[in-house]
Design a protein around this motif. Structure first.
Motif, PDB file in Angstrom:
ATOM      1  N   THR A 193       0.861  -1.187   0.000  1.00 31.13           N
ATOM      2  CA  THR A 193       0.000   0.000   0.000  1.00 31.13           C
ATOM      3  C   THR A 193       0.899   1.240   0.000  1.00 31.13           C
ATOM      4  O   THR A 193       2.127   1.141   0.062  1.00 31.13           O
ATOM      5  N   SER A 194       0.283   2.424  -0.060  1.00 31.84           N
ATOM      6  CA  SER A 194       1.020   3.688  -0.057  1.00 31.84           C
ATOM      7  C   SER A 194       0.442   4.611   0.997  1.00 31.84           C
ATOM      8  O   SER A 194      -0.785   4.636   1.228  1.00 31.84           O
ATOM      9  N   ILE A 195       1.326   5.387   1.637  1.00 31.85           N
ATOM     10  CA  ILE A 195       0.899   6.395   2.602  1.00 31.85           C
ATOM     11  C   ILE A 195       1.475   7.736   2.186  1.00 31.85           C
ATOM     12  O   ILE A 195       2.471   7.812   1.460  1.00 31.85           O
ATOM     13  N   GLY A 196       0.855   8.836   2.650  1.00 28.83           N
ATOM     14  CA  GLY A 196       1.318  10.158   2.279  1.00 28.83           C
ATOM     15  C   GLY A 196       1.002  11.191   3.332  1.00 28.83           C
ATOM     16  O   GLY A 196       0.185  10.957   4.232  1.00 28.83           O
ATOM     17  N   LEU A 197       1.634  12.367   3.194  1.00 27.57           N
ATOM     18  CA  LEU A 197       1.416  13.496   4.100  1.00 27.57           C
ATOM     19  C   LEU A 197       0.557  14.552   3.414  1.00 27.57           C
ATOM     20  O   LEU A 197       0.769  14.886   2.245  1.00 27.57           O
ATOM     21  N   LYS A 198      -0.406  15.107   4.191  1.00 31.30           N
ATOM     22  CA  LYS A 198      -1.226  16.216   3.719  1.00 31.30           C
ATOM     23  C   LYS A 198      -1.189  17.325   4.765  1.00 31.30           C
ATOM     24  O   LYS A 198      -0.958  17.076   5.951  1.00 31.30           O
ATOM     25  N   ILE A 199      -1.435  18.564   4.320  1.00 30.47           N
ATOM     26  CA  ILE A 199      -1.441  19.687   5.239  1.00 30.47           C
ATOM     27  C   ILE A 199      -2.655  19.582   6.155  1.00 30.47           C
ATOM     28  O   ILE A 199      -3.742  19.141   5.738  1.00 30.47           O
ATOM     29  N   GLY A 200      -2.483  19.968   7.393  1.00 27.79           N
ATOM     30  CA  GLY A 200      -3.576  19.934   8.367  1.00 27.79           C
ATOM     31  C   GLY A 200      -4.312  21.257   8.435  1.00 27.79           C
ATOM     32  O   GLY A 200      -4.321  22.047   7.483  1.00 27.79           O
ATOM     33  N   ASP A 201      -4.928  21.520   9.607  1.00 25.66           N
ATOM     34  CA  ASP A 201      -5.726  22.719   9.826  1.00 25.66           C
ATOM     35  C   ASP A 201      -4.841  23.794  10.430  1.00 25.66           C
ATOM     36  O   ASP A 201      -4.470  23.744  11.602  1.00 25.66           O
ATOM     37  N   LEU A 202      -4.503  24.806   9.630  1.00 24.84           N
ATOM     38  CA  LEU A 202      -3.628  25.886  10.104  1.00 24.84           C
ATOM     39  C   LEU A 202      -4.306  26.762  11.149  1.00 24.84           C
ATOM     40  O   LEU A 202      -3.624  27.425  11.941  1.00 24.84           O
ATOM     41  N   SER A 203      -5.613  26.774  11.160  1.00 22.93           N
ATOM     42  CA  SER A 203      -6.316  27.619  12.130  1.00 22.93           C
ATOM     43  C   SER A 203      -6.247  27.055  13.550  1.00 22.93           C
ATOM     44  O   SER A 203      -6.579  27.760  14.497  1.00 22.93           O
ATOM     45  N   GLN A 204      -5.819  25.797  13.713  1.00 21.36           N
ATOM     46  CA  GLN A 204      -5.759  25.174  15.032  1.00 21.36           C
ATOM     47  C   GLN A 204      -4.383  25.295  15.681  1.00 21.36           C
ATOM     48  O   GLN A 204      -4.173  24.763  16.773  1.00 21.36           O
ATOM     49  N   VAL A 205      -3.434  25.994  15.041  1.00 16.84           N
ATOM     50  CA  VAL A 205      -2.086  26.136  15.592  1.00 16.84           C
ATOM     51  C   VAL A 205      -1.728  27.617  15.705  1.00 16.84           C
ATOM     52  O   VAL A 205      -2.394  28.486  15.119  1.00 16.84           O
ATOM     53  N   GLU A 206      -0.690  27.908  16.480  1.00  7.76           N
ATOM     54  CA  GLU A 206      -0.258  29.298  16.648  1.00  7.76           C
ATOM     55  C   GLU A 206       0.329  29.854  15.347  1.00  7.76           C
ATOM     56  O   GLU A 206       0.155  31.032  15.031  1.00  7.76           O
ATOM     57  N   ASN A 207       1.067  29.028  14.566  1.00  4.13           N
ATOM     58  CA  ASN A 207       1.593  29.425  13.252  1.00  4.13           C
ATOM     59  C   ASN A 207       2.442  30.686  13.364  1.00  4.13           C
ATOM     60  O   ASN A 207       2.143  31.733  12.766  1.00  4.13           O
ATOM     61  N   ALA A 208       3.509  30.549  14.124  1.00  5.15           N
ATOM     62  CA  ALA A 208       4.392  31.707  14.350  1.00  5.15           C
ATOM     63  C   ALA A 208       5.093  32.153  13.079  1.00  5.15           C
ATOM     64  O   ALA A 208       5.433  33.338  12.940  1.00  5.15           O
ATOM     65  N   ASP A 209       5.306  31.267  12.139  1.00  9.91           N
ATOM     66  CA  ASP A 209       5.993  31.626  10.885  1.00  9.91           C
ATOM     67  C   ASP A 209       5.043  32.176   9.810  1.00  9.91           C
ATOM     68  O   ASP A 209       5.488  32.529   8.713  1.00  9.91           O
ATOM     69  N   GLY A 210       3.742  32.246  10.104  1.00  5.01           N
ATOM     70  CA  GLY A 210       2.789  32.839   9.166  1.00  5.01           C
ATOM     71  C   GLY A 210       2.532  32.017   7.922  1.00  5.01           C
ATOM     72  O   GLY A 210       2.349  32.574   6.831  1.00  5.01           O
ATOM     73  N   TRP A 211       2.475  30.683   8.027  1.00  2.00           N
ATOM     74  CA  TRP A 211       2.206  29.837   6.871  1.00  2.00           C
ATOM     75  C   TRP A 211       0.759  30.005   6.406  1.00  2.00           C
ATOM     76  O   TRP A 211      -0.145  30.213   7.211  1.00  2.00           O
ATOM     77  N   THR A 212       0.547  29.892   5.100  1.00  2.00           N
ATOM     78  CA  THR A 212      -0.791  29.865   4.502  1.00  2.00           C
ATOM     79  C   THR A 212      -0.917  28.610   3.641  1.00  2.00           C
ATOM     80  O   THR A 212       0.084  27.969   3.306  1.00  2.00           O
ATOM     81  N   TYR A 213      -2.141  28.300   3.268  1.00  2.00           N
ATOM     82  CA  TYR A 213      -2.349  27.091   2.452  1.00  2.00           C
ATOM     83  C   TYR A 213      -1.687  27.223   1.066  1.00  2.00           C
ATOM     84  O   TYR A 213      -1.306  26.215   0.469  1.00  2.00           O
ATOM     85  N   ASP A 214      -1.557  28.452   0.562  1.00  2.00           N
ATOM     86  CA  ASP A 214      -0.927  28.638  -0.742  1.00  2.00           C
ATOM     87  C   ASP A 214       0.555  28.276  -0.716  1.00  2.00           C
ATOM     88  O   ASP A 214       1.153  28.054  -1.773  1.00  2.00           O
ATOM     89  N   ASP A 215       1.143  28.223   0.486  1.00  5.24           N
ATOM     90  CA  ASP A 215       2.565  27.862   0.583  1.00  5.24           C
ATOM     91  C   ASP A 215       2.811  26.375   0.386  1.00  5.24           C
ATOM     92  O   ASP A 215       3.965  25.955   0.227  1.00  5.24           O
TER      93      ASP A 215
END
Length: 241
Positions: A193-215
């Motif tokens: 089988t195959s596994i993968g990583l996907k972006i999570g919910d940015l609104s649930q973290v402090e996000n000190a580096d200012g990441w957005t979904y477009d990144d």
């Protein structure tokens, strides 16, 4: 008496024969007369030489007079009613004779903004996608594992999914300050089988580096799979390690 009559008749017949013979053979004596008869043919041959000269001179004068008669359009056709129609037709012919404007005279359909510069559609903006940060799942990943580790940018929420099962989620976590992550889950991984990583919910973290979904849309290390979307990293699990 009868003899005298016969004698007289014979003499008369002889005289008639002599006169007839003299008339037939005597008229042919003057032979020089045919020289005079040759003169009329020379006169007749001279006459045709002058006639063609006159015939050729006449057609040369006729074509010079014909164009003068054809150019009188006013006499051949009735004048149109109203002077405006005549001017309009003449201007229409002038436009047809010169369909392309001269360099000094711009075309009427050019868009002018009023300041003398032509207006053209604005160029289509080029969308430049920001290259997203790298993520890495530690390998090997084997069947029956219940823990998956890796590295990525700090403070980013991520999810571990099954690509083979169209997005079934195993676990989710947030990358720590050191740029490491750990997934722990109860369901063991399956081989082939195959596994993968996907972006999570940015609104649930402090996000000190200012990441957005477009990144997290474009990167040479990302994958895109049907029904799963953009994967930050992808790993195939073999049947046996």
């Amino acid at each position: 008496m009868i003899r005298n009559y016969r004698f007289t008749s014979i003499i008369s017949l002889l005289i008639v024969l002599l006169l007839t013979a003299s008339a037939c053979f005597g008229g042919s004596d003057p032979e020089p007369e045919p020289e005079a008869t040759l003169a009329p043919p020379t006169a007749t041959t001279a006459a045709p030489t002058e006639a063609p000269a006159e015939a050729e001179a006449e057609p040369t004068e006729a074509p010079a007079e014909e164009p003068a008669e054809e150019t009188t359009d006013e006499e051949a056709y009735p004048a149109p009613e109203g002077g405006d129609d005549t001017e309009a037709s003449s201007s229409a012919t002038d436009d047809q004779s010169n369909p392309y404007p001269s360099p000094d005279q711009p075309a009427e359909d050019t868009n002018d903004s009023g300041d003398g510069a032509d207006v053209y559609p604005p160029p289509t903006p080029t969308v430049t996608l920001t290259q997203g940060p790298d993520f890495k799942i530690d390998e090997p990943v084997c069947a029956e594992d219940t823990t998956v580790t890796g590295t990525g940018p700090r403070g980013v929420p991520i999810r571990l999914i099954s690509v083979s099962e169209i997005g079934l989620q195993y676990s989710e976590t947030v990358i720590d300050e050191d740029g490491a992550f750990v997934f722990e889950f109860e369901r063991a991984l399956e081989g082939q089988t195959s596994i993968g990583l996907k972006i999570g919910d940015l609104s649930q973290v402090e996000n000190a580096d200012g990441w957005t979904y477009d990144d997290f849309i474009s990167s040479p290390n990302y994958y895109e799979r049907p029904f799963a979307g953009i994967l930050l990293d992808l790993v195939n699990i073999p049947a046996e390690c």
